[in-house]
Design a protein around this motif. Structure first.
Motif, mmCIF file in Angstrom:
data_model
loop_
_atom_site.group_PDB
_atom_site.id
_atom_site.type_symbol
_atom_site.label_atom_id
_atom_site.label_comp_id
_atom_site.label_asym_id
_atom_site.label_seq_id
_atom_site.Cartn_x
_atom_site.Cartn_y
_atom_site.Cartn_z
ATOM 1 N N GLY A 98 -5.188 -2.710 -5.596
ATOM 2 C CA GLY A 98 -4.163 -1.972 -4.860
ATOM 3 C C GLY A 98 -3.441 -0.968 -5.728
ATOM 4 O O GLY A 98 -3.100 -1.251 -6.874
ATOM 5 N N SER B 33 -10.340 -0.111 1.157
ATOM 6 C CA SER B 33 -8.907 -0.411 1.189
ATOM 7 C C SER B 33 -8.262 0.307 2.360
ATOM 8 O O SER B 33 -8.800 1.287 2.877
ATOM 9 N N TYR B 35 -4.322 1.816 3.612
ATOM 10 C CA TYR B 35 -2.957 2.162 3.221
ATOM 11 C C TYR B 35 -2.195 2.649 4.444
ATOM 12 O O TYR B 35 -2.766 3.264 5.351
ATOM 13 N N GLN B 37 1.222 4.920 5.637
ATOM 14 C CA GLN B 37 2.186 5.911 5.169
ATOM 15 C C GLN B 37 3.080 6.349 6.321
ATOM 16 O O GLN B 37 2.608 6.953 7.285
ATOM 17 N N PRO B 43 2.344 6.297 0.428
ATOM 18 C CA PRO B 43 1.316 5.361 0.905
ATOM 19 C C PRO B 43 1.580 3.982 0.316
ATOM 20 O O PRO B 43 1.922 3.855 -0.863
ATOM 21 N N THR B 44 1.427 2.942 1.149
ATOM 22 C CA THR B 44 1.585 1.580 0.663
ATOM 23 C C THR B 44 0.318 0.787 0.963
ATOM 24 O O THR B 44 -0.262 0.912 2.051
ATOM 25 N N PHE B 45 -0.075 -0.015 0.032
ATOM 26 C CA PHE B 45 -1.307 -0.788 0.115
ATOM 27 C C PHE B 45 -1.190 -1.875 1.177
ATOM 28 O O PHE B 45 -0.211 -2.617 1.210
#
Lengths: 110, 111
Positions: A98, B33, B35, B37, B43-45
Motif C-alpha cells: 500500500g 490494488s 485506491y 480519492q 488517494p488512500t489505499f
C-alpha cells in the motif's frame, strides 16, 4: 501526526519561474515517489526513490529535478515552469503493497 | 506498457451495492490494488489482491481473476461518504517501485 506531509499545499506562479515542493514521511518507509495528477484526474508516476537512490525516472522533462537528502525526504524542484505543468503533485511512500500519499500540492502556472 | 480500463462514472443510491470493474494489460503482474480519492483529497489505499479470489474488508471487497486480467471493487451498503473516485492500480515488471493507475471511476451516491 501527519504520515506524509507536503508543502506548500497551493502554489501559484508565473511561467518561467522556478519552484520547489517539499515532502517528508515519518513512516520509516524505504521508497518514496512523486506522482502528477492532471485535470482529468489521471495519476502518473514521475519519480521513485528507494533509500535515497533514484529508481525510476519516467521520461519526465529534465526541468524537473528530484532530490532525496535522506530516505524520509523527497523534494521536487521545477525550473522554467510552463503552463502545462499545472497539475496536482502528490508525494507518496511505501514499504509494502500500500502507498501512503501526501495531501498534494496544487500547482497553477499563469 | 501497461493500461488499465475502468468505467468513467457509476451512480447508485444509499444502501445499494455497486461494482467497479477494472481490466488491465501489463507486462508482468504483481497484484491489483484499489485506491479511493475524495475531491480535493489524497488517494488512500483500500485493498490489494495478489491471488485470484475475493478479499473482504468491511463494506468493501475486491476480486481478482488473473486469467481474465480483470478485477473489481464491490461496495456494499453504500453511504453518501462513499462518493469519490476509485482507482485500480497494478505494479509493472519492475516490481514494487512503479504503481500504474487506471483511468479512475467517479462514484456518485445519491439519497
Amino acid at each position: 501526526d501527519t504520515a506524509v506531509s507536503q508543502t506548500p499545499k497551493y502554489l501559484v506562479t508565473q511561467m518561467g519561474n522556478d519552484k520547489s515542493i517539499k515532502c517528508e514521511q515519518n513512516l520509516g518507509h524505504d521508497t518514496m515517489y512523486w506522482y502528477k495528477q492532471d485535470s482529468k484526474k489521471f495519476l502518473k508516476i514521475m519519480f521513485s526513490y528507494n533509500n535515497k537512490e533514484l529508481i525510476i525516472n519516467e521520461t519526465v522533462p529534465n526541468r524537473f529535478s528530484p532530490k532525496s537528502p535522506d530516505k524520509a525526504h523527497l523534494n521536487l524542484h521545477i525550473n522554467s515552469l510552463e503552463l502545462g505543468d499545472s497539475a496536482v503533485y502528490f508525494c507518496a511512500s511505501s514499504q509494502d503493497v500500500g502507498y501512503t500519499f501526501g495531501s498534494g500540492t496544487r500547482l497553477t502556472v499563469v | 506498457g501497461q493500461s488499465l480500463e475502468q468505467p468513467s462514472e457509476v451512480t447508485a443510491v444509499e444502501g445499494a451495492i455497486v461494482q467497479i470493474n477494472c481490466t488491465y494489460q501489463t507486462s508482468g503482474f504483481y497484484g491489483l490494488s484499489w485506491y479511493q480519492q475524495h475531491d480535493g483529497g489524497a488517494p488512500t489505499f483500500l485493498s490489494y489482491n495478489a491471488l485470484d479470489g475475493l478479499e473482504e474488508t468491511g463494506r468493501f471487497s475486491s476480486f481478482l481473476s488473473r486469467s481474465d486480467s480483470y478485477g473489481y471493487l464491490l461496495l456494499q451498503e453504500l453511504q453518501m461518504k462513499d462518493s469519490a473516485s476509485y482507482f485500480c492500480a497494478v505494479r509493472d515488471q519492475t516490481g514494487f517501485q512503479k504503481l500504474v493507475f487506471g483511468t479512475g471511476t467517479r462514484l456518485l451516491v445519491s439519497p
